[in-house]
Write a protein that holds these residues in place. Sequence first.
Motif, short mmCIF file in Angstrom:
data_model
loop_
_atom_site.label_atom_id
_atom_site.label_comp_id
_atom_site.label_asym_id
_atom_site.label_seq_id
_atom_site.Cartn_x
_atom_site.Cartn_y
_atom_site.Cartn_z
N MET A 102 -13.03 11.05 19.95
CA MET A 102 -12.86 10.24 21.16
C MET A 102 -13.25 11.06 22.38
O MET A 102 -13.94 10.56 23.28
N ALA A 103 -12.82 12.30 22.42
CA ALA A 103 -13.15 13.16 23.56
C ALA A 103 -14.66 13.33 23.65
O ALA A 103 -15.25 13.24 24.73
N HIS A 104 -15.28 13.55 22.50
CA HIS A 104 -16.72 13.76 22.47
C HIS A 104 -17.47 12.49 22.90
O HIS A 104 -18.34 12.54 23.76
N LEU A 105 -17.12 11.40 22.29
CA LEU A 105 -17.86 10.15 22.55
C LEU A 105 -17.65 9.67 23.98
O LEU A 105 -18.55 9.12 24.61
N SER A 106 -16.44 9.88 24.50
CA SER A 106 -16.15 9.38 25.85
C SER A 106 -16.66 10.35 26.91
O SER A 106 -16.92 9.95 28.04
N GLY A 107 -16.75 11.61 26.53
CA GLY A 107 -17.14 12.60 27.51
C GLY A 107 -16.09 12.79 28.60
O GLY A 107 -16.39 13.36 29.66
N GLY A 115 -18.26 23.12 11.36
CA GLY A 115 -19.64 23.00 11.81
C GLY A 115 -20.33 21.71 11.39
O GLY A 115 -21.55 21.60 11.49
N ALA A 116 -19.54 20.75 10.97
CA ALA A 116 -20.14 19.51 10.47
C ALA A 116 -20.90 18.77 11.56
O ALA A 116 -21.82 18.00 11.28
N ALA A 117 -20.52 19.00 12.80
CA ALA A 117 -21.24 18.38 13.91
C ALA A 117 -21.05 19.25 15.13
O ALA A 117 -20.08 20.01 15.20
N ASP A 118 -21.96 19.12 16.05
CA ASP A 118 -21.83 19.88 17.28
C ASP A 118 -21.29 18.94 18.36
O ASP A 118 -22.03 18.17 18.94
N LEU A 119 -20.00 19.00 18.56
CA LEU A 119 -19.36 18.10 19.50
C LEU A 119 -19.06 18.82 20.81
O LEU A 119 -19.14 20.05 20.89
N ALA A 120 -18.67 18.01 21.78
CA ALA A 120 -18.31 18.58 23.08
C ALA A 120 -17.00 19.35 23.01
O ALA A 120 -16.63 20.06 23.93
N VAL A 121 -16.29 19.18 21.91
CA VAL A 121 -15.03 19.90 21.73
C VAL A 121 -15.08 20.62 20.39
O VAL A 121 -15.81 20.20 19.49
N PRO A 122 -14.34 21.69 20.23
CA PRO A 122 -14.34 22.37 18.93
C PRO A 122 -13.66 21.50 17.88
O PRO A 122 -12.78 20.69 18.18
N LEU A 123 -14.11 21.66 16.63
CA LEU A 123 -13.44 21.00 15.52
C LEU A 123 -12.50 22.02 14.90
O LEU A 123 -12.94 23.05 14.39
N THR A 144 -21.77 4.95 14.51
CA THR A 144 -21.09 6.23 14.51
C THR A 144 -22.04 7.32 15.00
O THR A 144 -23.21 7.05 15.30
N ILE A 145 -21.52 8.53 15.03
CA ILE A 145 -22.33 9.68 15.45
C ILE A 145 -23.61 9.79 14.63
O ILE A 145 -24.67 10.12 15.14
N LEU A 146 -23.52 9.46 13.34
CA LEU A 146 -24.70 9.55 12.49
C LEU A 146 -25.47 8.24 12.40
O LEU A 146 -26.37 8.09 11.59
N GLY A 147 -25.09 7.26 13.21
CA GLY A 147 -25.83 6.01 13.22
C GLY A 147 -25.40 5.00 12.17
O GLY A 147 -26.11 4.02 11.92
N GLY A 153 -12.39 8.39 31.66
CA GLY A 153 -13.55 8.38 30.78
C GLY A 153 -13.26 7.67 29.48
O GLY A 153 -14.13 7.00 28.91
N VAL A 154 -12.02 7.81 29.01
CA VAL A 154 -11.64 7.16 27.75
C VAL A 154 -11.67 5.64 27.93
O VAL A 154 -12.21 4.91 27.10
N ARG A 155 -11.09 5.20 29.07
CA ARG A 155 -11.07 3.76 29.33
C ARG A 155 -12.50 3.23 29.43
O ARG A 155 -12.84 2.21 28.82
N ASP A 156 -13.35 3.94 30.17
CA ASP A 156 -14.72 3.47 30.34
C ASP A 156 -15.45 3.43 29.00
O ASP A 156 -16.19 2.50 28.71
#
Length: 923
Positions: free
Chosen positions: A708-713, A900-908, A811-814, A791-794
């Motif tokens: 959510m953090a990644h997708l919403s920015g 390392g499964a994806a490079d997100l705006a936040v650490p996994l 999704t992230i992978l389409g 940002g979450v609401r938007d």
Amino acid sequence: MGRLMLVDGHSLAYRAFYALPAENFSTSTGQTTNAVYGFTSMLINVLRDEQPTHLAVAFDLGRQTFRTEEYAEYKANRATTPTEFSGQVPLIREVLDAMGVPQVTAEGYEADDVICTLTRRAREAGHDVLVVTGDRDSFQLVDDHVTVLYPVRGVSELSRMDPAAVEARYGVPPGLYPDLAALVGEDSDNLPGVPGVGPKTAAKWLLAHGGLAGVIGAAGDIKGKAGENLRTHLHDVERNRRLNRLVGDLDLPLGPADLERRPWDRDAIHTVFDGLEFRVLRERLFATFDNDEPEATGGFAVEVRRLDDAAARAWWDALPTSARLGAEVVLDDTADTGTGPGDGVVEAVALAASPAAGESVSEVVTVPPGTLLDLARGGGPGLVLHDAKPQLHLLAGRPPSSSTASLPEGLVVSDTALAAYLCRPDQRSYDLADLSVRHLGRTLVEGEEVEGGAPVEDQLGLDLDGGSGGGDDPSALLEAARQVRAVRAGIRAAAVAELDAVLRAELEEREGSALLRDLELPLLRVLARMEDAGIAVDVEQLQQLREHYDVRVSEAARLAWAEVGEEINLGSPKQLQRVLFEQLAMPKTKRTKTGYTTDAEALQDLYERTEHPFLLHLLEHRDAIRLRQTVEGLLATVGPDRRIRTTFQQTIAATGRLSSTDPNLQNIPIRTEEGRRIRAAFVVGRDSAGDMGCLMSADYSQVEMRIMAHLSGDAGLIEAFRSGEDLHRFVGSRVFEVEPAAVTPEMRAKVKAMSYGLAYGLSAFGLSRQLRTPVEESRALMDEYFERFGGVRDYLRGVVDQARRDGWTATILGRRRYLPDLTSDNRQRREAAERMALNAPIQGSAADLVKVAMLGVQAGLDAAGARSRMLLQVHDELVLEVAPDELDDVRELVVREMAGAADLAVPLDVSVGVGRSWFDAAH
DNA sequence: AAGAAGACGTA
DNA sequence: CGTACGTCTTCTTG
């Protein structure tokens, strides 16, 4: 000469609405469908039974007709149409559209008038007519060529009203029926008749005077009270007769010639029936349809050649290496392997090359399985299977001695079930026969689906039942059976080959090809290996647990029964409702479709209010019986090597998650102390080389919130994860405007519930219910939350808007999920779809990440030649069995691949635990 | 015999 | 009136 069937849509829908209990017919989105179901069911039956050549359904248009103009009271006694009903009429019309059934209406007139007009015109054209209606006025249309089918007793039975039947029932011929109805009156139309005159008297008068005109003319001579009443109500009678006369000369847009039955739109039917969740009905419909027009849906004709090893090699070598072969294992299910039902021996693999254009008969070969695997090991053509995993298990042989790991690399280049799933992940099954009908417009004729297995045997000219022509040479019979199996598999292989081409194009259009090739397909083999491995359990410990829970069950039952003085079935909600709400007169709980809920939350609530000890014993019993059942279920699936093997379903969850069945190892208890004891019975086992070292459990922390953090920015949420502070404490400090250290447990619990609820489309109402706080308070919390994390609401708003525009979420992978209900007029459906749209990218992206990680972990293990292996996936957790000297390497590998499964705006963040048991590995 | 409904386990 | 699943028991329906 045809047979025209005219159906009164409203009339039948109404019958269905009142005949079928609404509470039993609703979709998961809350749409009531009893009228749609009943109507459609009736229509299918009547089409099957009557085989009309022409068909139309007439509908009323509103309530204003020439009849209400003449007599304002017409039908005025009818209660306002329940909204539950009127909401279903458009759905019925959708069904009819999909079925290609013309619908006819006329402004200012009723369906009956439309039917009367069409009946006349059809008769002029020489057709016979069947009228299906619950309106008795239509009896006036009956003659030697016009029959009314009139529902009696709900919707299951139609009474055939021909002239003789009308006369037998009412004592007058059909032509006099409206005269009779005018005298008697019609309650349902609010048309009062002559008091004291029923059908018997009316019939007597009509026959004596040759019709209503005669009766009216002779009114002065009719004696008695009835005659007197007739004279005072003459006006009513004449009015009744004017109103019940059907209009036969309407100007309609369609005539009988336009009503010839036409092919049904299969895709539309799938869409509509999917939405209505009519599974059985769809099958019935197709059964009827296929019988009606076999020529429109030809099956697959195949010519099967059985190749021995040498011939198979020659055939294979002649194929281009880029070839894709539809394939299906040929299973000899008569060979008793003694290992359970559904087992058999792979006697061959049927292979079908993609058909050349215009080819009507597919060439199929069957080859020995060993030969095929050998050939595939050398490269060359790839196989396309439908639902490959179970077939891979069959090809590989039974674990633990064999494993799908031994199958040649690159053997399977596609799986049509996976392709279909990625195209439309909301379907509940990807049956090859369904897909074949749907995407190829061809029926997959399978022996099992037709009485006696006729088609295949017919195709072969065989008689397997050992009848007169079958001969009694046992080896000939066995041979014939073998050939039938080959042809059946051959038909499926041919269908798969064709389906592959169609689905590849469709998936490409939906931008899902890479997802299939790079994720799902490789994952399929990983899952197969996990299924091969299974997970070891401590059987003695499970048995002890069973006894332990068993004691709890008996004790709780005894105490519960003692409280209420009778041995009711504690597992029966019905009996519980009787005891709780009638016998003990407890306050009513939340309503369910059939009464009041007795779920754990409600029982707990009742206990707090009444302190009745029965409730505690009941809760205890529920808990214990459930745990006992879980343990028993597990024990029943333990293999001879003391390992439990689940099946991972890859095409079930619409969001992209896996599911686990038979047994479900994704819902092993963890929340309660007692339940966790079951986890402790899942233990490290051994492999062919000896004892393994430990179990490892690795899971993502708060993966959905991170996505959510990644997708919403959202800057705040991203900072929360980057700061390393406890997420809910961080969020709590922002929402409540205090220092992180000052966030109380209550505050933390509230924002935690809020955060998790976000991804589900939680409402203020739902949040308040969960937190047991007033709605205003939870609304204020939500407002504050969104204020701080705008940002979450938007993002959440944006997701729904995009999905409504495009028709799907991604999704992230389409990975797409299609949600047509986002534009539904039905609020309930629409809002349910909106919640799905909110959740699908988040849950689905998490599923993507875990799948990517699994591929990475498997690749890493393989590259290292490790003994350690993956055993389970529980959505955000992987369970591995680790060899004694591989612990550090595997831990490092798993963390690296998961994080390392994806490079997100936040650490996994990945946490890992190890131990002797699954419980010990928890962290 | 098969399906629906209610209940409840997991993430 | 919060998403996604699977499985059990009871009850109803064909």
